[in-house]
Structure formats: structure tokens, C-alpha cells
Design an enzyme around this catalytic site. Structure first.
Site, PDB file in Angstrom:
ATOM      1  N   ASP A 345      11.375   2.419  -3.273  1.00  0.00           N
ATOM      2  CA  ASP A 345      10.687   3.562  -2.689  1.00  0.00           C
ATOM      3  C   ASP A 345      10.913   4.758  -3.622  1.00  0.00           C
ATOM      4  O   ASP A 345      11.858   4.777  -4.409  1.00  0.00           O
ATOM      5  CB  ASP A 345      11.245   3.823  -1.296  1.00  0.00           C
ATOM      6  N   ASP A 347      10.381   8.781  -2.890  1.00  0.00           N
ATOM      7  CA  ASP A 347      11.001  10.001  -2.368  1.00  0.00           C
ATOM      8  C   ASP A 347      12.180   9.677  -1.462  1.00  0.00           C
ATOM      9  O   ASP A 347      12.047   8.961  -0.470  1.00  0.00           O
ATOM     10  CB  ASP A 347       9.962  10.816  -1.609  1.00  0.00           C
ATOM     11  N   ASP A 353      13.725  14.186  -2.471  1.00  0.00           N
ATOM     12  CA  ASP A 353      12.456  14.343  -1.762  1.00  0.00           C
ATOM     13  C   ASP A 353      12.005  15.800  -1.793  1.00  0.00           C
ATOM     14  O   ASP A 353      12.655  16.691  -1.233  1.00  0.00           O
ATOM     15  CB  ASP A 353      12.618  13.875  -0.320  1.00  0.00           C
ATOM     16  N   GLN A 389       1.944   8.179   0.030  1.00  0.00           N
ATOM     17  CA  GLN A 389       1.618   9.548  -0.385  1.00  0.00           C
ATOM     18  C   GLN A 389       0.477  10.068   0.477  1.00  0.00           C
ATOM     19  O   GLN A 389      -0.666  10.206   0.048  1.00  0.00           O
ATOM     20  CB  GLN A 389       1.255   9.576  -1.867  1.00  0.00           C
ATOM     21  N   SER A 390       0.818  10.349   1.732  1.00  0.00           N
ATOM     22  CA  SER A 390      -0.212  10.797   2.676  1.00  0.00           C
ATOM     23  C   SER A 390      -0.731  12.197   2.361  1.00  0.00           C
ATOM     24  O   SER A 390      -1.741  12.628   2.931  1.00  0.00           O
ATOM     25  CB  SER A 390       0.340  10.766   4.104  1.00  0.00           C
ATOM     26  N   CYS A 422       0.043   4.338  -1.691  1.00  0.00           N
ATOM     27  CA  CYS A 422      -0.878   4.404  -0.556  1.00  0.00           C
ATOM     28  C   CYS A 422      -1.251   5.866  -0.342  1.00  0.00           C
ATOM     29  O   CYS A 422      -0.384   6.677   0.014  1.00  0.00           O
ATOM     30  CB  CYS A 422      -0.242   3.835   0.711  1.00  0.00           C
ATOM     31  N   CYS A 432      -1.922  -0.819   3.679  1.00  0.00           N
ATOM     32  CA  CYS A 432      -1.024  -0.560   2.549  1.00  0.00           C
ATOM     33  C   CYS A 432       0.058   0.459   2.892  1.00  0.00           C
ATOM     34  O   CYS A 432       1.127   0.456   2.268  1.00  0.00           O
ATOM     35  CB  CYS A 432      -1.821  -0.116   1.318  1.00  0.00           C
ATOM     36  N   ARG A 433      -0.183   1.333   3.848  1.00  0.00           N
ATOM     37  CA  ARG A 433       0.832   2.317   4.183  1.00  0.00           C
ATOM     38  C   ARG A 433       2.035   1.631   4.824  1.00  0.00           C
ATOM     39  O   ARG A 433       1.904   0.917   5.820  1.00  0.00           O
ATOM     40  CB  ARG A 433       0.258   3.377   5.133  1.00  0.00           C
TER      41      ARG A 433
END
Length: 509
Positions: A345, A347, A353, A389-390, A422, A432-433
């Protein structure tokens, strides 16, 4: 057994029978002596696509119900994702095309309560209703074979500690029928006993087309894997029937000789070989026709025609699948196979983060991140990154900004072999999220490894959930944002990234 002592896991490909099963389970709440499950997990094994699939038909249940999307990787992978996402001490596996009778939960609870400490699993009985007005067809008789099958997961409850001891189902079995036999063999070799209980389920015969008996010959590939894993006497060890494969080999060889000698102009040899092929094929067709519908009974003419045509095709199909399986599984290692890749992962795991960061200059790796990645490479492992990465979907970032930040992260870590992002938001329903599995599956494919040869390292439950759904191993490295329930549910927890790498590669710092 107290309520919550078991979870129910149902893998599905979206059959309408799933709703029938779940309604029957829901009706159990009114049965005398009912013992409630901790939860019901439906492993949705339909293929993952960009467009969200039609929602599963899930009737209301009086207990928690969760859906885990697993991406069409087969029942073994779906069952693994199901049981690994639960915490109950027992896991009851049901197929999505069975029906539980009234009193099933009470009978299951009695079976589990009676299991001695060394019993790793308790099997339920399977009843297959067959027509009373005529003899059963070939497909109906094949389904009825489940009634005598050893350790079939149509209704099988495993102790969690037994599943953990052998790393669950072998996901190299993409079809049904051999993955449960393989698991039973490995559980017994690990020192557990398997028992048969008193409960039962009903398994109706599914509708099937004329070519179903040819398609199921693909299972010969799984027979090759069983032989590679358990030796030439694997059928005895797994308590399975012998089948007709040797006769199929002779039949196929006769057909090939007939074709070859005919092409070479050797008419006598071709005639002899052709007669042998015809006689063996006729014997096989008769073997399948005689127990079935008699003339005058419903559908007998269609059944006889199907048997005649498919009996000519099945031997060659079985041999071809066995050859392919032997080539594919030669030298297959025991389950689980060695780790080949680690997906990190971003962040909170490899960089500090910075919410919705679009500035490469703001990238700061966590202490020891570069050294940890270097140790992974030194151990021969591929290294990648998977990141939600929303901010892109929210309009706070552009995809170019995300890519620029990821490029900086890759440079700071000495280069990454794959990066998957994502860009969707939490309400987009994309697969994918994280905790959806698609990023992990894509990363594994890009690296040329299987998902079960990967590990995912992250700091929140969504990272663990993505790993579980994809069949990868998971290590949680908690931070200030990790919730207590995520920490409690994680299969493996490490205090920092360096320790997580140590756990994965077994190399002390």
C-alpha cells in the site's frame, strides 16, 4: 454449541438457486433447537468487469450477511476468501445449489459439539432426488454420485485451526470436485481426523445441456495435479473412484492409429484400428445407456442420442485434458507455493500519509522503507504498489498528479515492478477499490505470478480485505488510523514495515 460458534460460507456464480438456499437458511431461525451462525458469507465468484454486475438475489436473513467478490477464480479460491474473512471457530461450507432442510442448523450444531478435539472436519450427508417415473439420465446419475462422495464440500464443516494448519484450499484447482478431496488429504496428513455427521442437505440436479459430460472432462487436468501432489496412488488416499481413464487412453490410441494408417494408405491396419475404436466406443456408450431411461420412458430417445455422440468425444477429450494437466503441473510444489511478489500500500505504509497529495515534493518515505524494499529484492521477490486514490473521483487530484507522485515514490524506493491505482470513489461500486480484489489481481498478472504467490502489506482493513479477496497473503502494519476491529481481524500483524518484510522473507535484520 453456543450461537456464533460457526460461520456459513457459500461460494456462488450467481445461480438462482442461491436465493432458495439463503431463504431455507433464514427459515432456520424458527426451527426448534436452532443455533444461529455468527454470520453468512457469500463469496461472489462471478468474473470482475468494469461494469458492476447485477446484484445477487440475497433475501433478508436474521444474521449478518456479507458478500466478498473473488473474481471468477474458482470454488477453492472463493471458499478461501470466505473462511479467511470470518473469525468463527468452525466454518460450514455449502454449495449454492443445495437446500438445507428444516432443523439443519440444530443438526449441524450437534455434529460440531460431538466432534472430539482431534476432529478437523465433519461432513454432512448429501441427498440427490432422482425422478421416480423413469430411470435417471447420465447427468442425473453423475450428480447422484455426490451421495457417496468422501468429504464433498456441498455440506462440509471445517475447524478453523485445521484450515489454518494447511493454508486452506489449494487454489490451483479451478474446478469443483478435486479441491475438496485434496484438502481432506492434507488435513488428515496434518494429524486431524475427519468425521461424518448426522445432518444432511438436498442437492437437486441442475439443468444441463447435451455437452455437459464433455465439458466436465476438463477435470482430468485436476487429476494430474492430484497425482503430482499425492503420488500415483492418490485415488486410494483421497477415497475417490477409479474411473475409466485407462480405457479412454486405449480408445483414443485406436482412433489415432486408425487415422494415421488411413492417411498412410494402410487400409487393413486402418480397418482393424477403426473396428477397435468403434467397439470400444460402442461399449462405452452402452455402459452409459443401460442404466438410463428405457424405450418409452420420458426423453429416452434424446438421451440415447446424446450418449452415442458424446461417447465418441469423451475419451479423446479426457486424454487431451490429462496431457495438458500433466505438462502444466509437473513438479508442482505443495500448497501453498512459495512467495514470489509483495504488493505494498502507498499512503501510511511506505510514505507518510498526506491527504490527496498531488505534489511529488511532499513525498516522504517512512523510516526503513527503502531498506525493506531492498531486502525484498535481495530475496528474489518482485515488488509492486497498489493504492486507492479517490481524490481523482472527488475532483481533488488529476490522474497525472497521482502518476507523478507514484513515480517519485518508486524512485525513492529504488524502483517498483508494477503500480496499480484505483481512481474511483467509495460509492462507485468498482471492483478495483480496496477491499475489492481487482488491483491485486491486475498487479499479479502484470508480474506474471499467481495471486496466491503474492502478499499485500498495508495499514488498514481494506488492504487486508483486498488480499483476502484476491487470495494473497496479508500483513497489517497498523498506524494511528488503523481501527481496533481491523487490528483484531488481521491474520498477521507487524509493528513496522521492516518487521513485515522479515515475516514474509524469513530473513532477520
Amino acid at each position: 454449541m453456543t450461537p456464533g460458534g460457526y460461520a456459513v460460507v457459500v461460494p456462488t456464480v450467481g445461480r438462482p438457486s442461491l436465493a432458495t438456499l439463503l431463504r431455507a437458511i433464514a427459515d432456520e431461525a424458527a426451527s426448534p433447537g436452532h443455533v444461529a451462525p455468527a454470520e453468512v458469507v457469500v463469496a461472489d465468484d462471478r468474473p470482475l468487469t468494469a461494469a458492476a454486475p447485477a446484484p445477487l438475489d440475497l433475501p433478508p436473513l436474521p444474521w449478518p450477511v456479507r458478500v466478498v467478490r473473488t473474481g471468477g477464480r474458482g470454488p477453492a479460491a472463493a471458499r478461501n476468501a470466505g473462511w479467511r474473512s470470518t473469525s468463527a471457530p468452525w466454518v460450514a461450507f455449502l454449495d449454492d445449489d443445495v437446500v438445507v432442510p428444516a432443523g439443519w442448523t440444530a443438526a449441524l450444531a450437534r455434529d460440531l459439539a460431538a466432534a472430539a478435539d482431534d476432529v478437523g472436519a465433519v461432513q454432512g450427508r448429501v441427498r440427490v432426488p432422482l425422478p421416480a417415473h423413469r430411470r435417471p439420465t447420465d447427468w442425473e446419475r453423475s450428480t447422484a454420485g455426490l451421495q457417496d462422495a468422501a468429504w464433498a464440500t456441498a455440506d462440509m464443516a471445517y475447524r478453523r485451526t485445521a484450515l489454518e494448519a494447511v493454508a486452506g484450499f489449494d487454489e490451483r484447482f479451478p474446478r469443483a470436485y478435486r479441491e475438496d478431496a485434496d484438502l481432506a488429504v492434507r488435513v488428515r496428513r496434518a494429524g486431524w481426523r475427519l468425521a461424518r455427521g448426522s445432518r444432511h442437505v438436498v442437492h437437486p440436479v441442475r439443468p444441463a445441456d447435451a455437452w455437459v459430460s464433455v465439458r466436465v472432462q476438463a477435470g482430468a487436468r485436476d487429476d494430474s495435479l492430484m497425482r503430482a501432489l499425492h503420488g500415483p496412488r492418490w485415488r486410494d488416499v483421497a477415497e475417490t473412484g477409479r474411473g475409466r481413464f485407462r480405457r479412454h487412453v486405449v480408445t483414443t490410441a485406436a482412433g489415432l492409429v486408425a487415422a494415421g494408417t488411413s492417411a498412410a494408405g494402410l487400409r487393413r491396419s486402418a480397418a482393424a484400428a477403426g473396428a477397435t475404436w468403434l467397439a470400444l466406443t460402442a461399449e462405452f456408450a452402452a455402459h452409459r445407456i443401460v442404466p438410463g431411461p428405457r424405450p418409452g420412458q420420458e426423453g429416452w430417445a434424446r438421451e440415447w442420442a446424446r450418449m452415442a455422440v458424446t461417447s465418441a468425444v469423451i475419451p479423446a477429450a479426457a486424454v487431451l485434458h490429462r496431457v495438458r494437466g500433466t505438462l502444466a503441473h509437473h513438479g508442482a510444489p505443495p500448497w501453498p507455493p512459495p512467495l514470489r511478489a509483495v504488493l505494498l500500500d502507498r499512503d501510511g505504509t511506505v510514505v507518510h500519509d498526506v491527504p490527496y497529495n498531488g505534489d511529488p515534493a511532499a513525498v516522504r518515505t517512512v523510516p526503513g522503507a527503502r531498506a525493506a524494499v531492498d531486502r525484498l529484492r535481495a530475496a528474489g521477490l518482485r515488488v509492486g504498489m497498489v493504492s486507492n486514490q479517490s481524490g481523482v473521483a472527488r475532483g481533488l487530484l488529476t490522474r497525472d498528479q497521482v502518476d507523478a507522485v507514484n513515480a517519485r515514490v518508486s524512485d525513492e524506493l529504488g524502483g517498483l515492478d508494477v503500480v496499480e491505482v484505483c481512481p474511483h470513489g467509495p460509492d462507485d461500486g468498482c471492483p478495483c477499490r480496496k477491499p475489492g480484489p481487482l488491483m491485486v489481481l491486475r498487479a499479479a498478472a502484470a508480474l506474471g505470478v499467481a495471486p496466491y504467490e503474492c502478499a499485500v502489506v498495508g495499514d488498514i482493513g481494506a488492504d487486508v480485505g483486498a488480499a483476502v479477496a484476491a487470495g494473497a497473503r496479508a500483513v497489517l502494519v497498523p498506524t494511528d488510523v488503523t481501527r481496533p476491529q481491523e487490528l483484531a481481524a488481521a491474520p498477521v500483524v507487524a509493528p513496522d514495515l521492516g518487521t513485515a518484510v522479515d515475516l514474509l522473507v524469513g530473513v532477520p535484520r
